[in-house]
Write an enzyme that holds these catalytic residues in place. Structure first.
Site, mmCIF file in Angstrom:
data_model
loop_
_atom_site.group_PDB
_atom_site.id
_atom_site.type_symbol
_atom_site.label_atom_id
_atom_site.label_comp_id
_atom_site.label_asym_id
_atom_site.label_seq_id
_atom_site.Cartn_x
_atom_site.Cartn_y
_atom_site.Cartn_z
ATOM 1 N N HIS A 41 29.689 -3.660 -32.293
ATOM 2 C CA HIS A 41 29.398 -2.475 -33.489
ATOM 3 C C HIS A 41 29.474 -3.040 -34.985
ATOM 4 O O HIS A 41 30.122 -3.851 -35.231
ATOM 5 C CB HIS A 41 30.379 -1.454 -33.561
ATOM 6 C CG HIS A 41 32.011 -1.176 -33.724
ATOM 7 N ND1 HIS A 41 31.972 -1.130 -35.084
ATOM 8 C CD2 HIS A 41 32.840 -1.494 -33.142
ATOM 9 C CE1 HIS A 41 33.490 -1.249 -35.135
ATOM 10 N NE2 HIS A 41 33.992 -1.518 -33.821
ATOM 11 N N ASP A 97 29.464 -1.062 -38.063
ATOM 12 C CA ASP A 97 30.375 -0.348 -39.142
ATOM 13 C C ASP A 97 31.668 -1.149 -38.989
ATOM 14 O O ASP A 97 31.897 -0.868 -38.233
ATOM 15 C CB ASP A 97 30.270 0.631 -38.694
ATOM 16 C CG ASP A 97 30.735 1.486 -36.732
ATOM 17 O OD1 ASP A 97 30.526 0.633 -36.501
ATOM 18 O OD2 ASP A 97 31.408 2.545 -37.129
ATOM 19 N N ASP A 152 37.873 -6.529 -36.912
ATOM 20 C CA ASP A 152 37.422 -5.159 -35.932
ATOM 21 C C ASP A 152 36.107 -4.640 -36.749
ATOM 22 O O ASP A 152 35.944 -3.810 -38.042
ATOM 23 C CB ASP A 152 38.603 -3.578 -36.505
ATOM 24 C CG ASP A 152 38.034 -2.615 -36.166
ATOM 25 O OD1 ASP A 152 36.630 -3.400 -34.481
ATOM 26 O OD2 ASP A 152 38.488 -1.332 -36.195
ATOM 27 N N GLU A 181 30.649 3.116 -34.488
ATOM 28 C CA GLU A 181 31.734 3.060 -32.931
ATOM 29 C C GLU A 181 32.403 3.740 -34.213
ATOM 30 O O GLU A 181 33.366 4.552 -32.954
ATOM 31 C CB GLU A 181 31.422 2.159 -32.457
ATOM 32 C CG GLU A 181 32.659 1.341 -32.181
ATOM 33 C CD GLU A 181 33.955 1.758 -32.269
ATOM 34 O OE1 GLU A 181 35.244 1.764 -31.642
ATOM 35 O OE2 GLU A 181 34.856 1.290 -33.165
ATOM 36 N N GLU A 182 33.255 3.162 -35.612
ATOM 37 C CA GLU A 182 34.318 4.041 -36.023
ATOM 38 C C GLU A 182 33.968 5.267 -36.053
ATOM 39 O O GLU A 182 35.113 6.061 -36.246
ATOM 40 C CB GLU A 182 34.702 3.802 -37.316
ATOM 41 C CG GLU A 182 34.430 2.146 -37.562
ATOM 42 C CD GLU A 182 36.000 1.731 -36.462
ATOM 43 O OE1 GLU A 182 36.968 2.600 -36.328
ATOM 44 O OE2 GLU A 182 36.303 0.729 -36.624
ATOM 45 N N GLU A 221 35.470 -4.435 -27.453
ATOM 46 C CA GLU A 221 36.542 -4.897 -28.720
ATOM 47 C C GLU A 221 37.642 -4.860 -28.085
ATOM 48 O O GLU A 221 38.127 -4.299 -26.900
ATOM 49 C CB GLU A 221 36.197 -4.775 -29.643
ATOM 50 C CG GLU A 221 36.427 -2.992 -29.403
ATOM 51 C CD GLU A 221 36.357 -2.590 -31.153
ATOM 52 O OE1 GLU A 221 36.676 -2.714 -32.051
ATOM 53 O OE2 GLU A 221 35.415 -1.705 -31.148
ATOM 54 N N HIS A 278 41.943 -1.941 -39.628
ATOM 55 C CA HIS A 278 41.664 -0.672 -40.821
ATOM 56 C C HIS A 278 42.941 -0.480 -41.537
ATOM 57 O O HIS A 278 42.902 0.369 -42.400
ATOM 58 C CB HIS A 278 42.349 0.461 -39.609
ATOM 59 C CG HIS A 278 41.285 1.670 -38.385
ATOM 60 N ND1 HIS A 278 41.206 2.384 -37.718
ATOM 61 C CD2 HIS A 278 40.630 0.332 -37.872
ATOM 62 C CE1 HIS A 278 40.001 2.610 -37.244
ATOM 63 N NE2 HIS A 278 39.283 1.413 -36.972
#
Lengths: 397, 399
Positions: free
Chosen positions: A78, A80, A111, A145-146, A173, A369
């Site tokens: 992804h 984002d 990520d 995705e997030e 992932e 994150h």
């Protein structure tokens, strides 16, 4: 050393991607699309941009295999990244700073722009070396995705376009491993949120009527929280989070006046069902609890994700076997588990496509994150080496 | 049968009072006041209107005794009645219709315009027969009992006007009883209404973090509801016990949480508790405190209502008014059943200022219809009640 890494084109390309602030909310994916198109051009591969939802591009770079009728391999990542609290970062999160000791700082290093770039670098390397693979490779770069992937992989995986890609296996992932061993994910828990409403006959608060909403709520809360305690025990005894069913009481509401027995009391639970649980039996159990609680206790789903079977790692899915063999041949241990959270892989699996989450980052503190998300340049480059071997293996199954 | 009661003045007064729609909410009590002033004049009683809160009159009719310096006897009733769902009534609820069986249908026929008029009719009879009692009788008609008495008896008992009435003993409402026994109430439970707030760390709904608000709420609900079940077992394990003898607990409200996938910072459960008169308040509060401590960090409670402990009125030799009351009812051959009132009446305010009070509505052989549709009282029961009060008032006022 630092100078060498800074000038390394492999690292430079990664840094370029990291510098694009494709950070939530309200992301403009334009720069990502431009960057990926440029990558495709350099490698010499065709690129298609699908926009199933305006402003939410899905970029697919395709490398056709020798046997294009065979099912293809999807390398998904992804574009984002999650928001940052910049004041807590040692280096700006979108400047891709490399420290003297070789750490590359940036939101998305783990990520999962790092993984997306490993896909690109692997294909670049193979193609440049004149390798031809048996199966077609699609590298897919998705938005959002997030935030749940609703306008991204979810829609894409359900589209005709996706069907035409004829995907036979997907890599997505996982997460960095703080040891030498790699972490792979072959499934996810099923997220369900339910609201249970307990009805009772209204009456005066000074009496002890039977069948009150309060008694029924008591019963329900006890059943769910007892199960929660059992699952928590498993977790405390060392089970992985992905292997236990989590339950949380998240909301309560009901009642009109302090001295009046309420007609309705309700309680909401967030439930993540572990893959080994029989999902139908789980639902039947809730139905039974509601019945046992008394008359007029009903439950409704706020969110009901379908059960998605884990990708098999028992030998019946050949792709997993070759990944394992390939990695082990390199002297690396790989552990497969159920992902405690949620990734876009669930949408792919929902379509019946086996999918394995694989972020090839060993000896790396997981900082998804978190502040100061970073990866060591050597870990990143080794990841490309491992990815190259894996792609070679799975695309030639 | 109905014809039999048409010419009965006591029944006519009752029906006239029942026809005044002094029904909650937003009652205009003017018609009640006018009616009571006229009654006072007819009987020959002085009347005083106290307005502690504007538009909430308290009407007190007084019959001085032979020894006016002695503590007096208060005969209390409330003027307001609860709302009606008129469609569910056989006869209009403010008609005072008397059917062929002599049933007088109206809102307030049991709760409690009957008792107010019975006091007056008994006094009328006593006065007409030339009797003068030793102690002064005050007959009070109060507003808003049905909505908690906040602007009625609760405030009135705290006034100097009330003190000046020098009350030694009070009679107030009881309840109908389908059997031949008369129910006597000598106390009420204490109302405690509280919110228990359970706080914990917020977090993602996919985790199993410790010390969540949900786990604490579960503990709290468990404790209160298990206690409720214990009390329920006690109640049903002894046929002599009535609801007023046990502590009741009800979970009446719950609130808290922001989103179905977020572990909340705070969840709250609200309980309506009625403490039995035998419960030690300090110990019970300590028990609630302990439950909160056991539930985990950050569990607190706050009272929305906390009634103080109020002594029950003694029903033994230490209370001379009770001795006289009992002797009179024994002489009439009335069977009494002494209980703790399950809900709340204005008696609690009277007892709270230290005055013994007995709840008694002379309605045996009568179905319990207070607050219900088709509330009625049979005329013969009503008239028998007046006879009972004639003897009873003479007895307690001659102590």
């Amino acid at each position: 050393m630092r100078g060498e890494w800074v000038n390394d084109p492999v690292v430079q390309r990664f840094r370029e991607y990291l510098k694009i602030p494709s950070v939530h909310p309200d992301i403009d994916y334009g720069d990502c699309v431009v960057f990926l198109k440029q990558q495709a051009n350099e490698i010499g591969l065709p690129v298609t941009v699908y926009e199933l939802v305006p402003g939410k591009p899905i970029v697919v770079i395709t490398w056709t295999g020798l046997q294009p009728k065979d099912s293809s391999i999807l390398l998904n990542s992804h574009m984002d990244v999650v928001p940052v609290y910049e004041e807590y970062w040692s280096h700006p999160p979108f400047e891709a700073v490399i420290t003297d000791d070789g750490f590359l700082y940036g939101r998305g290093t783990q990520d999962m722009k790092g993984v997306g770039m490993m896909h690109l670098e692997t294909i670049r390397r193979l193609k440049t070396a004149g390798v031809r693979l048996k199966r077609t490779i699609h590298m897919c770069f998705v938005p959002d995705e997030e935030t749940g992937g609703t306008d991204g992989m979810r829609k894409f995986s359900e589209s005709e376009v996706f069907k035409k890609l004829n995907v036979g296996f997907c890599l997505d992932e996982s997460m960095p491993s703080s040891t030498d061993a790699l972490i792979a994910f072959n499934g996810e828990r099923t997220s369900r949120q339910i609201k249970i409403t307990c009805k009772g006959v209204p009456g005066h608060g000074s009496l002890l009527e039977s069948n009150t909403a309060g008694e029924k709520l008591h019963y329900i809360v006890n059943k769910f929280m007892t199960l929660r305690a059992e699952e928590k025990k498993k977790l405390d005894n060392g089970a992985a989070l992905g292997e236990v069913t989590t339950i949380n009481l998240t909301q309560t509401e009901g009642g009109v006046q302090i001295n009046v027995l309420p007609e309705n009391l309700s309680v909401s639970f967030d439930i993540r069902i572990a893959p080994e649980y029989d999902h139908d039996a789980f639902e039947k159990m809730i139905t039974r609890w509601c019945k046992e609680a008394g008359d007029d206790v009903i439950f409704e789903y706020i969110v009901k994700n379908p059960e998605v079977k884990n990708t098999k790692i028992d030998g019946t899915v050949p792709f997993w076997n070759v990944i394992k063999t390939t990695v082990e041949k390199m002297g690396i241990v790989i552990n497969c588990a159920t992902c405690p959270g949620a990734t876009d892989a669930r949408y792919v699996r929902r379509q019946g496509v086996p999918a394995i989450g694989l972020s090839l980052m060993t000896n790396t503190l997981p900082l998804l994150h978190a502040h100061d998300e970073r990866i060591h340049v050597q870990v990143y480059k080794r990841g490309i080496d491992i990815m190259e071997k894996i792609v070679l293996a799975v695309a030639n199954v | 049968m109905a014809a039999k009661y048409e010419d009965n003045a006591a029944v006519a007064n009752f029906v006239e009072y029942l026809k005044i729609p002094s029904v909650q909410p937003n009652i205009n009590y003017d018609a009640c006041v006018t009616f009571l002033q006229r009654q006072a004049k007819e009987i020959g009683l002085s009347v005083k209107i106290y307005e502690v809160v504007p538009r909430k009159p308290i009407v007190v009719l007084t019959w001085p005794g032979k020894e006016p310096s002695l503590p007096t006897v208060l005969l209390n009733s409330h003027m307001d009645v609860v709302p009606v769902f008129e469609n569910s009534w056989t006869y209009p609820p403010f008609s005072g219709h008397i059917d062929k069986d002599g049933k007088i249908f109206a809102r307030g026929s049991q709760d409690m315009k009957c008792v107010g008029i019975q006091y007056l009719e008994a006094i009328r009879i006593l006065k007409q027969s030339g009797v003068q009692l030793k102690r002064t009788l005050h007959v009070s008609f109060v507003p808003d009992e049905e909505i908690g008495g906040l602007d009625g008896m609760k405030k009135f008992v705290l006034t100097n006007d009330f003190k000046a009435l020098n009350i030694g003993f009070a009679l107030d409402e009881g309840m109908a009883n389908p059997t031949e026994e008369f129910i006597i109430f000598n106390g009420e439970r204490s109302i405690w209404q509280l919110h228990v707030n359970c706080t914990g760390p917020p977090g993602h709904g996919s985790l199993l973090i410790p010390n969540t608000a949900g786990e604490k709420l579960r503990y709290i609900i468990d404790k209160f509801m298990d206690f409720r079940e214990e009390q329920n077992k006690i109640l049903h394990g002894d046929s002599k016990l009535t609801i007023g003898d046990v502590t009741t607990v009800n979970l009446t409200q719950v609130y808290g949480g922001v989103q179905s996938n977020v572990i909340p910072e705070k969840l709250t459960a609200v309980f309506d508790i009625r403490l039995a008169v035998t419960v030690n308040h300090v110990q019970f509060e300590n028990r609630v405190k302990r439950w909160c401590e056991e539930a985990g960090d950050g569990v607190t409670f706050e009272f929305e209502q906390k009634n103080p402990f109020v002594e029950c009125t003694k029903t033994d030799a230490s209370n001379p008014y009770w001795v006289a009351f009992k002797k009179a009812t024994d002489e009439m051959g009335l069977k009494l059943d002494i209980r703790i009132f399950p809900g709340g009446t204005d008696s609690r305010y009277i007892r709270r200022v230290g005055i013994p009070a007995i709840g008694f509505s002379p309605m045996n052989n009568t179905p319990v219809l207070l607050h219900d549709h088709d509330e009625f009282l049979r005329a013969d029961i009503y008239l028998k009640g007046i006879d009972i009060y004639v003897k009873l008032l003479a007895a307690v006022a001659n102590v």
